[in-house]
Design an enzyme around this catalytic site. Structure first.
Site, mmCIF file in Angstrom:
data_model
loop_
_atom_site.group_PDB
_atom_site.id
_atom_site.type_symbol
_atom_site.label_atom_id
_atom_site.label_comp_id
_atom_site.label_asym_id
_atom_site.label_seq_id
_atom_site.Cartn_x
_atom_site.Cartn_y
_atom_site.Cartn_z
ATOM 1 N N ALA A 118 0.865 -0.451 0.260
ATOM 2 C CA ALA A 118 0.130 -0.284 0.165
ATOM 3 C C ALA A 118 1.136 1.382 -0.083
ATOM 4 O O ALA A 118 0.460 2.246 0.355
ATOM 5 C CB ALA A 118 -1.341 0.249 1.698
ATOM 6 N N GLY A 119 1.869 1.158 -0.684
ATOM 7 C CA GLY A 119 2.855 2.326 -1.102
ATOM 8 C C GLY A 119 2.264 3.085 -1.875
ATOM 9 O O GLY A 119 1.097 2.563 -1.736
ATOM 10 N N GLY A 122 1.116 0.922 -5.200
ATOM 11 C CA GLY A 122 0.005 -0.033 -4.417
ATOM 12 C C GLY A 122 -1.321 1.286 -4.523
ATOM 13 O O GLY A 122 -2.442 1.080 -5.025
ATOM 14 N N ASP A 142 -0.959 -5.000 3.188
ATOM 15 C CA ASP A 142 0.975 -3.831 3.076
ATOM 16 C C ASP A 142 1.020 -4.511 5.118
ATOM 17 O O ASP A 142 0.006 -4.292 6.200
ATOM 18 C CB ASP A 142 0.179 -2.498 3.020
ATOM 19 N N ASN A 204 14.309 -6.844 -2.480
ATOM 20 C CA ASN A 204 12.481 -6.563 -2.685
ATOM 21 C C ASN A 204 13.018 -8.413 -3.401
ATOM 22 O O ASN A 204 11.161 -9.064 -3.757
ATOM 23 C CB ASN A 204 12.655 -6.508 -4.518
ATOM 24 N N VAL A 227 4.736 -5.299 -10.367
ATOM 25 C CA VAL A 227 5.004 -4.528 -10.522
ATOM 26 C C VAL A 227 6.494 -3.498 -10.165
ATOM 27 O O VAL A 227 6.767 -3.337 -9.602
ATOM 28 C CB VAL A 227 4.303 -2.893 -10.013
ATOM 29 N N ASN A 229 10.040 -3.510 -9.280
ATOM 30 C CA ASN A 229 11.653 -3.179 -9.685
ATOM 31 C C ASN A 229 12.980 -4.354 -8.857
ATOM 32 O O ASN A 229 12.413 -4.589 -7.692
ATOM 33 C CB ASN A 229 11.936 -2.125 -9.879
ATOM 34 N N ARG A 260 5.358 6.936 -21.763
ATOM 35 C CA ARG A 260 6.291 7.752 -21.162
ATOM 36 C C ARG A 260 6.512 8.345 -22.798
ATOM 37 O O ARG A 260 6.831 9.289 -22.561
ATOM 38 C CB ARG A 260 7.222 7.433 -20.490
ATOM 39 N N HIS A 284 12.835 -3.230 -18.596
ATOM 40 C CA HIS A 284 11.741 -2.113 -17.779
ATOM 41 C C HIS A 284 13.703 -1.560 -17.252
ATOM 42 O O HIS A 284 13.446 -1.624 -16.101
ATOM 43 C CB HIS A 284 11.966 -2.802 -16.862
HETATM 44 C C1 2OP Z 1 9.088 3.803 -13.536
HETATM 45 O O1 2OP Z 1 10.102 3.085 -14.235
HETATM 46 C C2 2OP Z 1 8.473 2.669 -10.565
HETATM 47 O O2 2OP Z 1 10.017 1.324 -12.147
HETATM 48 C C3 2OP Z 1 9.021 2.711 -11.907
HETATM 49 O O3 2OP Z 1 9.431 5.158 -12.361
#
Ligand code: 2OP
Length: 419
Positions: A118-119, A122, A142, A204, A227, A229, A260, A284
């Site tokens: 729940a950051g 989330g 969380d 993580n 989600v 990283n 983006r 990513h």
């Molecule tokens: C980002 O690219 C959080 O990996 C993510 O902003």
């Protein structure tokens, strides 16, 4: 009116009888064509095989609305099928519906979605999912006492403003959440200035591995969207720890990277992001691949509209956008676009839209890559990844994609196979 989906075609032997005015989804037409199933409209004297062209000529509003509470099993052999057509109308790879999540499609598949962590990411994921009002229940989880419950209550207070009826709860453990149809893992440490996503690997991995193992017990039929990283490595790790079939474990990054690039290109062009069509693949991170051969602006090649040097700058800036936001925030990383992207993927799956989105998926030999999670175009449905779609990339783009996969594999190996 009845909406006939691919599951009906799978169950049919020889022919599928429908009533006048009924809707047959594009995927159902495709499966009918593949299986040689005749679609017979009651009263028609001339049953017809569905023309192949009809698969791509239907508007997006005719996409399946997933009325079934239990996701149908993916058609045998259809998962990860190569060479399937990209949708030609309405939606584009990685592109959010212009009418906004949850609006305009009339779909309310119901069921339960869980967001773990729940950051900020989330929280935004949960808010977007609540706004869409497609699930019966949304549970935030969380370990920090009160955090998930507090955000859940805040969202409950917003229900009248947002016009949603989804029941929202916050709990401290997955065991209290109940079995879910979809689980989004956002838990983990976020980057701080100066950190790369890979710096987060060991911290993580412990969190994601633990959550995935719990999901296996608590939600054995769920689709798992990662989600956290470093995204590609964490998705592979979650797949291994969950023991789920690969089609039910995928990662969110390409939708974000695509959004983006489209936003930045639109700013350069003085156009709307809706006019820009791109798909971000690869990792990513540093090995993100934006195949410019696929990039269009209102149908015209992007490379004809902007000088090569500007396009190269856009690619670099899109790749570094996460770090750019981290640098500005000074504490924590981006959450608006990441949370919105994750919700967007969950909604596409819950509604069984069959959209093609870039996602971290287990490569199956498509693009000459196998056995590693990497960003590829994936057709999404209620049961997760329906198939990996092969786009006609240039030799250089293919080489870049394969290099991305190799680098992810190397990082996984350096981290001990499963990080
Ligand atoms: C980002 O690219 C959080 O990996 C993510 O902003």
């Amino acid at each position: 009116m009845t909406v006939w989906g691919a599951d009906a075609v799978e169950a049919a032997t020889g022919e599928l009888r429908i009533s006048p005015g009924d809707l047959v989804t594009p995927l159902a037409l495709e499966r009918a064509s593949e299986r040689g199933v005749l679609i017979v409209v009651a009263g028609d004297s001339q049953p017809a095989r569905p023309p192949a062209a009809a698969v791509t000529s239907l508007p997006p509003s005719t996409f399946p609305l997933a009325p079934a509470a239990v996701p149908p099993p993916p058609p045998a052999g259809a998962l990860y099928r190569r060479g399937a057509p990209l949708p030609r109308t309405g939606h584009r790879p990685g592109q959010a519906s212009r009418s906004g999540p949850g609006r305009g499609l009339g779909a309310r598949p119901g069921g339960r979605v869980i967001v773990v962590g729940a950051g900020h990411v989330g929280m935004i994921t949960a808010a977007r999912l609540a706004d869409a009002d497609v699930f019966d229940e949304l549970v935030l989880v969380d370990v920090v006492d009160g955090l998930a419950a507090g955000i859940a209550l805040d969202l409950v207070h917003t229900a009248g403003l947002g016009g949603y009826q989804t029941v929202i709860r916050g709990v401290t453990g997955l065991a209290d959440a109940g079995p879910a149809d979809f689980v989004v893992i956002t838990a983990g440490r976020a980057r701080q200035p100066g950190m790369s996503r890979s710096d987060l690997v060991s911290t993580n991995a412990a969190i994601v591995g633990d959550v995935a193992a719990q999901v296996r017990e608590a939600s054995p039929s769920a689709v798992l969207l990662v989600v956290t990283n470093p995204l590609d490595e964490m998705t592979q790790h979650a797949w291994q720890m969950s023991g789920f079939p690969p089609g039910r474990v995928l990662g969110m990054a390409g939708v974000l990277d695509t959004a983006r690039f489209e936003a930045l290109a639109a700013l350069s062009l003085g156009r709307s992001p809706a006019e820009v069509t791109v798909i971000a693949l690869g990792s990513h991170g540093d090995e993100m691949v934006i195949p410019l051969s696929q990039a269009r602006v209102s149908g015209r090649p992007l490379t004809e509209l902007l000088p090569a040097a500007i396009v190269a700058q856009l690619v670099d800036r899109a790749r570094d956008s996460g770090a750019e936001v981290v640098g500005l925030l000074k504490k924590g990383s981006a959450f608006m676009a990441p949370g919105t992207s994750a919700a967007r993927m969950v909604l596409a799956m819950a509604r069984d839209t069959g959209e093609v989105m870039p996602a971290a998926v287990l490569a199956d030999g498509s693009y000459g890559i196998k056995g590693v999670y990497v960003g590829l175009p994936a057709r999404l449905g209620r049961a997760g990844v329906r198939e990996i779609v092969e786009l006609p990339l240039t030799e250089q783009e293919l080489a870049d994609l394969r290099r991305a996969a190799r680098r992810i594999q190397e990082r996984l190996a350096a981290a001990g196979g499963a990080p």
